[in-house]
Design an enzyme around this catalytic site. Sequence first.
Site, mmCIF file in Angstrom:
data_model
loop_
_atom_site.group_PDB
_atom_site.id
_atom_site.type_symbol
_atom_site.label_atom_id
_atom_site.label_comp_id
_atom_site.label_asym_id
_atom_site.label_seq_id
_atom_site.Cartn_x
_atom_site.Cartn_y
_atom_site.Cartn_z
ATOM 1 N N ARG A 1 33.296 67.692 -1.612
ATOM 2 C CA ARG A 1 32.800 68.381 -0.995
ATOM 3 C C ARG A 1 33.120 68.745 0.445
ATOM 4 N NH1 ARG A 1 26.220 69.171 -2.299
ATOM 5 N NH2 ARG A 1 26.200 69.703 0.124
ATOM 6 N N ARG B 1 14.005 75.350 4.467
ATOM 7 C CA ARG B 1 14.651 74.819 5.386
ATOM 8 C C ARG B 1 14.469 75.102 7.038
ATOM 9 N NH1 ARG B 1 18.992 72.808 1.795
ATOM 10 N NH2 ARG B 1 20.213 71.228 2.663
ATOM 11 N N ARG C 1 25.152 68.556 10.008
ATOM 12 C CA ARG C 1 23.979 68.934 9.070
ATOM 13 C C ARG C 1 22.755 68.140 9.615
ATOM 14 N NH1 ARG C 1 27.234 67.572 3.856
ATOM 15 N NH2 ARG C 1 24.950 67.872 2.678
ATOM 16 N N LYS D 1 17.623 64.919 -3.080
ATOM 17 C CA LYS D 1 16.636 65.847 -3.612
ATOM 18 C C LYS D 1 17.314 66.516 -4.847
ATOM 19 C CE LYS D 1 17.303 68.535 0.341
ATOM 20 N NZ LYS D 1 18.135 67.684 1.239
ATOM 21 N N ARG E 1 30.115 60.496 -1.807
ATOM 22 C CA ARG E 1 30.313 61.790 -2.321
ATOM 23 C C ARG E 1 31.440 62.307 -2.011
ATOM 24 N NH1 ARG E 1 25.516 65.865 -2.548
ATOM 25 N NH2 ARG E 1 26.148 66.471 -0.455
HETATM 26 P P1 B4P Z 1 21.931 64.764 -3.276
HETATM 27 O O1 B4P Z 1 20.747 64.564 -4.313
HETATM 28 O O2 B4P Z 1 23.146 65.726 -3.596
HETATM 29 O O3 B4P Z 1 21.572 65.272 -1.847
HETATM 30 P P2 B4P Z 1 20.666 66.587 -1.504
HETATM 31 O O4 B4P Z 1 19.693 66.014 -0.526
HETATM 32 O O5 B4P Z 1 20.408 67.310 -2.593
HETATM 33 O O6 B4P Z 1 21.827 67.562 -0.718
HETATM 34 P P3 B4P Z 1 22.134 68.361 0.568
HETATM 35 O O7 B4P Z 1 21.073 68.648 1.391
HETATM 36 O O8 B4P Z 1 23.348 67.316 1.132
HETATM 37 O O9 B4P Z 1 22.851 69.733 0.172
HETATM 38 P P4 B4P Z 1 22.512 71.163 -0.280
HETATM 39 O O10 B4P Z 1 23.034 71.596 -1.532
HETATM 40 O O11 B4P Z 1 20.858 71.316 -0.279
HETATM 41 O O12 B4P Z 1 22.317 63.395 -2.979
HETATM 42 C C1 B4P Z 1 23.462 62.958 -2.056
HETATM 43 C C2 B4P Z 1 24.388 61.817 -2.539
HETATM 44 O O13 B4P Z 1 23.605 60.541 -2.437
HETATM 45 C C3 B4P Z 1 24.721 62.319 -4.005
HETATM 46 O O14 B4P Z 1 26.002 61.696 -4.122
HETATM 47 C C4 B4P Z 1 24.148 61.423 -4.815
HETATM 48 O O15 B4P Z 1 24.657 60.814 -6.099
HETATM 49 C C5 B4P Z 1 23.662 60.194 -4.025
HETATM 50 N N1 B4P Z 1 22.232 59.491 -4.266
HETATM 51 C C6 B4P Z 1 21.139 60.373 -4.699
HETATM 52 N N2 B4P Z 1 20.394 59.639 -4.811
HETATM 53 C C7 B4P Z 1 20.642 58.009 -4.335
HETATM 54 C C8 B4P Z 1 20.037 56.848 -4.595
HETATM 55 N N3 B4P Z 1 18.756 56.582 -4.863
HETATM 56 N N4 B4P Z 1 21.066 55.575 -4.198
HETATM 57 C C9 B4P Z 1 22.347 55.942 -3.715
HETATM 58 N N5 B4P Z 1 22.722 57.159 -3.648
HETATM 59 C C10 B4P Z 1 21.998 58.340 -4.151
HETATM 60 O O16 B4P Z 1 22.751 72.225 1.091
HETATM 61 C C11 B4P Z 1 24.177 72.341 1.394
HETATM 62 C C12 B4P Z 1 24.448 73.392 2.355
HETATM 63 O O17 B4P Z 1 23.843 74.743 1.989
HETATM 64 C C13 B4P Z 1 23.407 73.251 3.688
HETATM 65 O O18 B4P Z 1 24.019 72.696 4.613
HETATM 66 C C14 B4P Z 1 23.437 74.750 4.066
HETATM 67 O O19 B4P Z 1 24.450 75.385 4.877
HETATM 68 C C15 B4P Z 1 23.346 75.484 2.807
HETATM 69 N N6 B4P Z 1 21.625 75.869 2.415
HETATM 70 C C16 B4P Z 1 21.236 75.374 1.260
HETATM 71 N N7 B4P Z 1 19.951 75.846 1.396
HETATM 72 C C17 B4P Z 1 19.669 76.468 2.441
HETATM 73 C C18 B4P Z 1 18.583 77.033 2.936
HETATM 74 N N8 B4P Z 1 17.239 77.102 2.550
HETATM 75 N N9 B4P Z 1 18.522 77.530 4.220
HETATM 76 C C19 B4P Z 1 19.836 77.748 4.834
HETATM 77 N N10 B4P Z 1 21.130 77.164 4.383
HETATM 78 C C20 B4P Z 1 20.857 76.467 3.114
#
Ligand code: B4P
Length: 188
Positions: free
Chosen positions: A134, A89, A145, A14, A128
Amino acid sequence: MFNLILFGPPGAGKGTQAIKIAGKYGWVHVSTGDILRSEVSQGTPLGLKVKAVMEAGILVSDELLIEIMESVFRKNNTAGGFVLDGFPRTLNQAKELDRMLVKLGTIVSLVLSLDVDEEELVKRLLKRAQEQGRKDDTEEVIKNRLVQYHQHTKPLIEYYESENLLKNVMGVGSIDDIFTSLCESIIS
Ligand code: B4P
């Protein structure tokens, strides 16, 4: 105002894709994960409150998230569009988001859901962990998670399907190919 929700499990990409979409269309990228992590690293009162919760891989309370999002919308009330990454979420957050957007005279335009299997998600997050260290990317926290995602976040798929807003996009493949598919879904 175009309000796009980028939806998916932890590690679905995302954040990676939201940055590219916001850059292409000139929309405001809102990552609740980044906002919370920045509060934690600055040691603000909010950051101190959420640090342990985030490090355990548990969702931060709806109340705090809704407060944060209200302030984001107030600050950006002339934006042409938003890419919401990591919000909503929970069902409660989704309903509050609808209420906030109505106040601004707008609605959710589209929800793009990134489909990635669980084995690939874990692989990406562990990679990552090695690259960025992280605190919530350890094997045990990743499990938590994913449990949180299945319990609280996945039910939103049904909510947005019933509103006819949801489109699924394959989230496995090269970052550029996935980006192209997302852009095609935005314009179609
Ligand atoms: P990301 O792009 O970082 O993954 P994400 O889905 O955005 O992040 P995530 O869900 O983990 O965390 P968030 O910060 O929202 O990609 C992950 C990895 O994959 C990266 O290393 C990237 O380089 C790699 N990648 C991406 N695309 C790829 C591809 N096509 N092929 C290979 N590799 C690839 O949330 C963190 C925490 O914050 C939560 O656990 C919660 O505690 C809190 N939080 C955030 N929002 C909240 C909400 N609305 N309500 C309650 N808590 C919340």
